[in-house]
Design a protein around this motif. Structure first.
Motif, PDB file in Angstrom:
ATOM      1  N   ASP B 127       0.796  -1.216   0.000  1.00 34.46           N
ATOM      2  CA  ASP B 127       0.000   0.000   0.000  1.00 34.46           C
ATOM      3  C   ASP B 127       0.834   1.273   0.000  1.00 34.46           C
ATOM      4  O   ASP B 127       0.305   2.373   0.044  1.00 34.46           O
ATOM      5  N   ASP B 128       2.156   1.116   0.011  1.00 38.63           N
ATOM      6  CA  ASP B 128       2.983   2.322  -0.033  1.00 38.63           C
ATOM      7  C   ASP B 128       2.753   2.969  -1.380  1.00 38.63           C
ATOM      8  O   ASP B 128       3.045   2.400  -2.425  1.00 38.63           O
ATOM      9  N   TRP B 129       2.242   4.132  -1.351  1.00 33.88           N
ATOM     10  CA  TRP B 129       1.833   4.766  -2.588  1.00 33.88           C
ATOM     11  C   TRP B 129       2.861   5.816  -2.957  1.00 33.88           C
ATOM     12  O   TRP B 129       2.873   6.923  -2.444  1.00 33.88           O
ATOM     13  N   ASP B 130       3.729   5.433  -3.829  1.00 28.97           N
ATOM     14  CA  ASP B 130       4.799   6.332  -4.232  1.00 28.97           C
ATOM     15  C   ASP B 130       4.232   7.378  -5.173  1.00 28.97           C
ATOM     16  O   ASP B 130       3.556   7.064  -6.147  1.00 28.97           O
ATOM     17  N   GLU B 131       4.522   8.628  -4.857  1.00 24.16           N
ATOM     18  CA  GLU B 131       4.015   9.710  -5.709  1.00 24.16           C
ATOM     19  C   GLU B 131       4.506   9.551  -7.153  1.00 24.16           C
ATOM     20  O   GLU B 131       3.882  10.014  -8.088  1.00 24.16           O
ATOM     21  N   ASP B 133       4.913   6.819  -8.651  1.00 28.76           N
ATOM     22  CA  ASP B 133       4.505   5.499  -9.129  1.00 28.76           C
ATOM     23  C   ASP B 133       4.205   5.538 -10.629  1.00 28.76           C
ATOM     24  O   ASP B 133       3.327   6.261 -11.097  1.00 28.76           O
ATOM     25  N   TYR B 196      -8.941   5.585  -1.343  1.00 26.52           N
ATOM     26  CA  TYR B 196      -7.637   4.940  -1.541  1.00 26.52           C
ATOM     27  C   TYR B 196      -7.683   3.880  -2.642  1.00 26.52           C
ATOM     28  O   TYR B 196      -6.948   2.910  -2.602  1.00 26.52           O
ATOM     29  N   ARG B 223      -7.952  10.314  -1.258  1.00 28.64           N
ATOM     30  CA  ARG B 223      -6.664   9.842  -1.765  1.00 28.64           C
ATOM     31  C   ARG B 223      -6.815   8.993  -3.033  1.00 28.64           C
ATOM     32  O   ARG B 223      -6.455   7.833  -3.086  1.00 28.64           O
ATOM     33  N   TYR B 247      -7.272  14.571   0.706  1.00 28.82           N
ATOM     34  CA  TYR B 247      -6.038  13.991   0.187  1.00 28.82           C
ATOM     35  C   TYR B 247      -6.052  13.850  -1.335  1.00 28.82           C
ATOM     36  O   TYR B 247      -5.513  12.906  -1.896  1.00 28.82           O
TER      37      TYR B 247
END
Lengths: 627, 302
Positions: B127-131, B133, B196, B223, B247
């Motif tokens: 779930d780490d959402w790298d900007e 990505d 999300y 988000r 978000y």
């Protein structure tokens, strides 16, 4: 520029200034805008005068935020701990009309044992005697006049001279011992102490008299204290014709320095300046303990009106005269019952954002309409009575106000019906401030261990902190009857309970904060990730029920706050609303952590908050030589 | 009594007490204790506070005795979040390889009107959402990323009974949202939880283009990398009364698009942060005459 304005104020106030120079200075002040530098007791303060901050006050400098403390002048070299602050007179409420300067430190380490001599009883209940003070005490007392703490009184129009008010428990204690010794036993029966609040008065030859009046007795039903005698301690001697006239009692034309005059407060009296020099004296009261201290409701009503009109006189100076008349009537009523008051009564008609009401400080009238609820009427009454701040502006400054004199109150319903009001307040769903936290993702660790980007909004540890912060903010906001959202006023009708003919204003109730525990390995700390979403002004009132009646299409609310000495209180606080930042890394050097925005005064036993782990600059005592 | 017609009416109007009473008669004829439960719960609502304890005790005893038999064919992995008169009304299932079968079974529940499909530990792990990505650059039609879920399982399922659908935290992506939009062929849906879900503007546009979703009242989109363009798509949901856009960097233009939406005057809840709209956006919202005053006031203390 502002420093120069500040210093010129004190320069100009200590010497005779040509009219043009004073006018030039006032024009400069009027043309100067200033933001508040700090807040003390809810009052915004500035270190220099400006168009908004025009009234000077003297306070203990330690009460000012130390980051700006040095900007404030210390105009009196003898009491360097006193700082001069400028306040907005519109923000003064009935608790802050008068500046009571703390001066106990002036009398610390000074022997204050005085000896009375030559007591004379001039008439029934009128005494004078000379006081012999130790030389150092005498010097300190004489110094009071040189402290430059005089400020124009609010009722300057009805009295001459200058005065300031100070508090000294040490001086009061010394005088208490003297008085107990010097007066006849029958007179001091029930005597408790000398009031530690003193008024220091100064008259120059040629000043106007302090017009004939009665002193308003001090009254505290909770402690069963009441004042019966006025104490005048003359710090300078001189002659007047007479210098003190106690109507129907005695007239003192010659007064020696350090003479103490004590007289029954029943006496109307008038003071005149000396012909031959400056007259400086301290005034206070003898406080007695009474078995039963009761006060006629009418007296509380009058006192309430007097206080209200004193506040209103900031906006309409002519009202000071009416306030004064009420104070005198209150004073007389203590001794002789309710006598004849002014033949005409003074009312104030106000309009706040389209809502019209009429008030006299005790009664508040509103036209009954479909859109104006009783709760809103009560809320407006509270906002007006306590002169609460909405955003940066005091309520009374936001009202359009006119004074109306009338024989009675019968004109009011028709007057208000002709000006039908809507609603001036918004409603707010308080839960809108507190969205539920996201569901935690157990896989998320700290920023250091989140190689692909850290999401604090779903990190259980941050959510725990957020919930705790929400709980704290909720405990302050949910029970508040009135919220200030910028300049908008939001009413919580559930906090105004109407029962029979009483409106109960509900107050704070504590919620229990949640606790949580948890890997963190990063320069930032979890608290950096809970930041501020908004700042909400919260008004809390500790007031007895407001009495109301309905008649002639009007709501008539009565504030019986002074009766039975209700301990009325009003507090305004700014409560930060927390949220979790979306930033993957919160730079601790630029932290806008919610926890930093929480005013320490909001934290108490009912609203606990664990100590913060945030980096405290004050602890930055890194020593290069430290191993 | 046309049972299916009554059940259909109760799904459409779950607060219709008279229809529930009629249904209770039928249940009792079938020997279903929920017929009694309906009577008891309705009686409880009419009972004065002092006498409620006895009725509550009676209800608790009845539920304890019969609840195990009220599974109604729900799969064992499903979790009932809320019941109405003993019938499962809100049900949660976890994402799994056999999610289609599980959901199909749940949707057969007589009164299931709310479905939540939650990520399992494996799907939530990434779930780490790298900007930065790259997946965001893929655009529609690209193959699903490593953690992206295949929403094709929804195709052909009968979702006609659903009033609320919660797919929060599932990695749908724009393509998943497009499939979702094509699968939700029901105009009963009132609430859609897509926080999300990484659907972006393209996914939101696909949902907005659906001819079935115009009746949505509640939409949660935290988000999702929605921008002002996505906010303009929201204009296709004229009945919205609750909107969560936190978000999402919608900026001042997003605030303007929001204020131009047909639903803005009817909003009861609007969740957004200052960082989502910027200071100019905050000022616009604080001054917006068409935003309900209780919402506008909130923007005046930011």
């Amino acid at each position: 520029m502002s420093i120069e304005l500040r210093d010129r104020f004190f320069d100009l106030s200590t010497r005779d200034v040509p009219t043009e120079e004073a006018a030039r200075y006032r024009a400069e002040v009027d043309a100067t805008d200033a933001e508040p530098a700090a807040t003390v007791d809810g009052l915004d303060i500035s270190w220099h005068p400006s168009a908004r901050f025009k009234a000077v006050r003297f306070i203990d400098a330690e009460r000012i935020d130390e980051r700006v403390r040095d900007l404030f002048a210390r105009p009196s070299a003898d009491v360097p701990y006193l700082a001069a602050v400028f306040v907005d007179p519109h923000e003064l409420s009935f608790r802050t009309f008068e500046n009571i300067v703390p001066l106990d430190r002036l009398f610390e380490d000074v022997p204050l044992e005085a000896e009375p001599a030559g007591r004379v009883e001039h008439a029934e209940g009128v005494f004078s005697f000379s006081l012999r003070w130790p030389a150092q005490a005498q010097a300190r007392l004489a110094q009071l006049d040189e402290l430059n703490l005089y400020v124009p009184p609010l009722n300057a129009a009805s009295r001459g001279g200058e005065r300031f008010i100070f508090h000294s428990a040490l001086l009061a204690e010394a005088l208490t011992a003297v008085v107990a010794d010097a007066l006849p036993p029958a007179t001091v029966e029930g005597f408790s102490h000398v009031n530690p609040v003193f008024r220091c008065n100064r008259f120059e030859p040629g000043d106007a008299n302090f017009h004939r009046h009665r002193d308003t007795p001090y009254f505290d039903a909770a402690r069963r204290h009441i004042s019966r005698y006025t104490v005048l301690l003359y710090l300078t001697g001189g002659t007047g014709s007479p210098a003190l006239d106690l109507v129907g009692g005695a007239a003192l034309s010659e007064i020696g320095d350090f003479t103490c005059v004590i007289f029954d407060q029943r006496y109307e009296h008038e003071g005149a300046p000396y012909r031959d020099g400056r007259k400086v004296f301290l005034r206070t009261e003898l406080i007695f303990t009474a078995d039963e201290v009761t006060e006629a409701p009418e007296i509380g009503e009058l006192f309430s009106k007097a206080c209200y009109l004193t506040g209103e006189s900031v906006f309409a100076p002519e009202l000071a005269r009416h306030a004064d008349a009420y104070y005198n009537q209150v004073a007389a009523a203590h001794w002789d019952g309710m006598g004849e008051g002014p033949t005409r009564e003074t009312f104030v008609h106000k309009e706040f954002r389209g809502v019209h009401f009429v008030a006299n400080g005790y009664d508040f009238w509103f036209a009954k309409t479909d859109t104006l609820s009783l709760a809103e009427c009560a809320a407006l009454t509270l906002l007006d009575y306590f002169n609460c701040k909405l955003g940066d502006t005091a309520f009374r400054a936001l009202c359009r106000t006119e004074a109306i004199e009338a024989d009675n109150a019968r004109w009011i319903p028709e007057f208000l019906r002709a000006r039908r009001s809507g609603s001036a307040m918004t409603r707010v769903d308080k839960s809108a401030f507190f969205p539920e936290p996201e569901r935690p993702n157990g896989q998320i660790c700290c920023p250091f261990h989140s190689s692909r980007g850290y999401d604090p909004t779903r990190h259980d540890e941050i959510i725990g902190l957020y919930s705790e912060a929400q709980s704290f903010a909720q405990a302050h906001i949910l029970p508040a009857p009135i919220l200030m959202l910028g300049e908008d006023v939001a009413l919580d009708p559930d906090q105004f309970v109407v029962q029979d003919n009483l409106i109960h204003v509900l107050g704070k109730d504590a919620l229990t904060p949640v606790n949580f525990a948890a890997c963190w390995n990063d320069e930032s700390i979890p608290e950096d990730y809970v930041i501020v979403a908004a700042k909400v002004g919260v008004a809390q009132f500790l007031v007895p029920p407001i009495i109301y009646t309905e008649s002639a299409g009007c709501y008539h609310l009565k504030f019986d706050f002074f009766r039975n000495s209700w301990m009325v209180d009003h507090r305004r606080a700014t409560v930060p609303i927390p949220r979790i930042t979306e930033e993957q890394w919160a730079d601790p050097d630029e932290s806008s952590a919610w926890r930093r925005s929480v005013d320490d005064s909001l934290i108490d036993d009912e609203h606990p908050l664990p100590p913060s782990d945030l980096w405290d600059d004050d602890d930055d005592d890194w020593d290069d030589e430290d191993d | 009594m046309q049972v299916t017609a009554v059940e259909d009416a109760l799904r459409a109007h779950p607060d219709d007490l008279a229809s529930w009473r009629a249904y209770s008669d039928w249940l009792l004829e079938q020997g279903d204790a929920r017929g009694t439960l309906i009577r008891l719960e309705q009686r409880l609502a009419r009972t004065r506070p002092a006498d409620r304890a006895a009725v509550e005790r009676e209800i608790a005893d009845l539920v304890a005795e019969h609840e195990d038999g009220w599974g109604d064919g729900l799969p064992a992995t499903a979790r009932v979040l809320a019941r109405r008169y003993g019938f499962a009304a809100e049900v949660a299932v976890q994402w799994s390889d056999d999610v289609r079968e599980v959901v199909e079974q749940v949707l057969r529940g007589r009164f299931v009107t709310t479905l939540r499909i939650a990520p399992n530990a494996a799907t939530d792990e990434d779930d780490d959402w790298d900007e930065d990505d790259d997946e965001w650059e893929d655009g529609p039609g690209a193959e699903a990323g490593s953690g992206r879920l295949d929403m094709q399982f929804l195709d052909g399922l009968d979702v006609g009974r659903l009033v609320e659908l919660d797919l929060s935290y599932l990695d749908l992506g724009p393509d998943g949202a497009e499939i979702l939009a094509a699968s939700l062929r029901t105009d009963r849906l009132r609430a859609l939880e897509l926080r999300y879900c990484r659907i972006g503007d393209a996914g939101l546009a696909a949902l907005a283009a659906s001819p079935y979703l115009g009746g949505l009242r509640r939409l949660h989109l935290q988000r999702n990398r929605v921008t002002a363009e996505g906010v303009r798509s929201l204009h296709r949901f004229p009945e919205l009364t609750e909107l969560d856009l936190r978000y999402n960097d919608i900026g001042e233009a997003g605030a303007e698009a929001l204020l131009a939406a047909p639903f803005v005057g009817s909003l009861a809840r609007l969740w957004l942060y200052d960082s989502d709209v910027g200071q100019d956006g905050v000022r616009k919202l604080a001054r917006a005459a068409n935003l309900p005053s209780e919402l506008r006031s909130l923007w005046r203390c930011m």
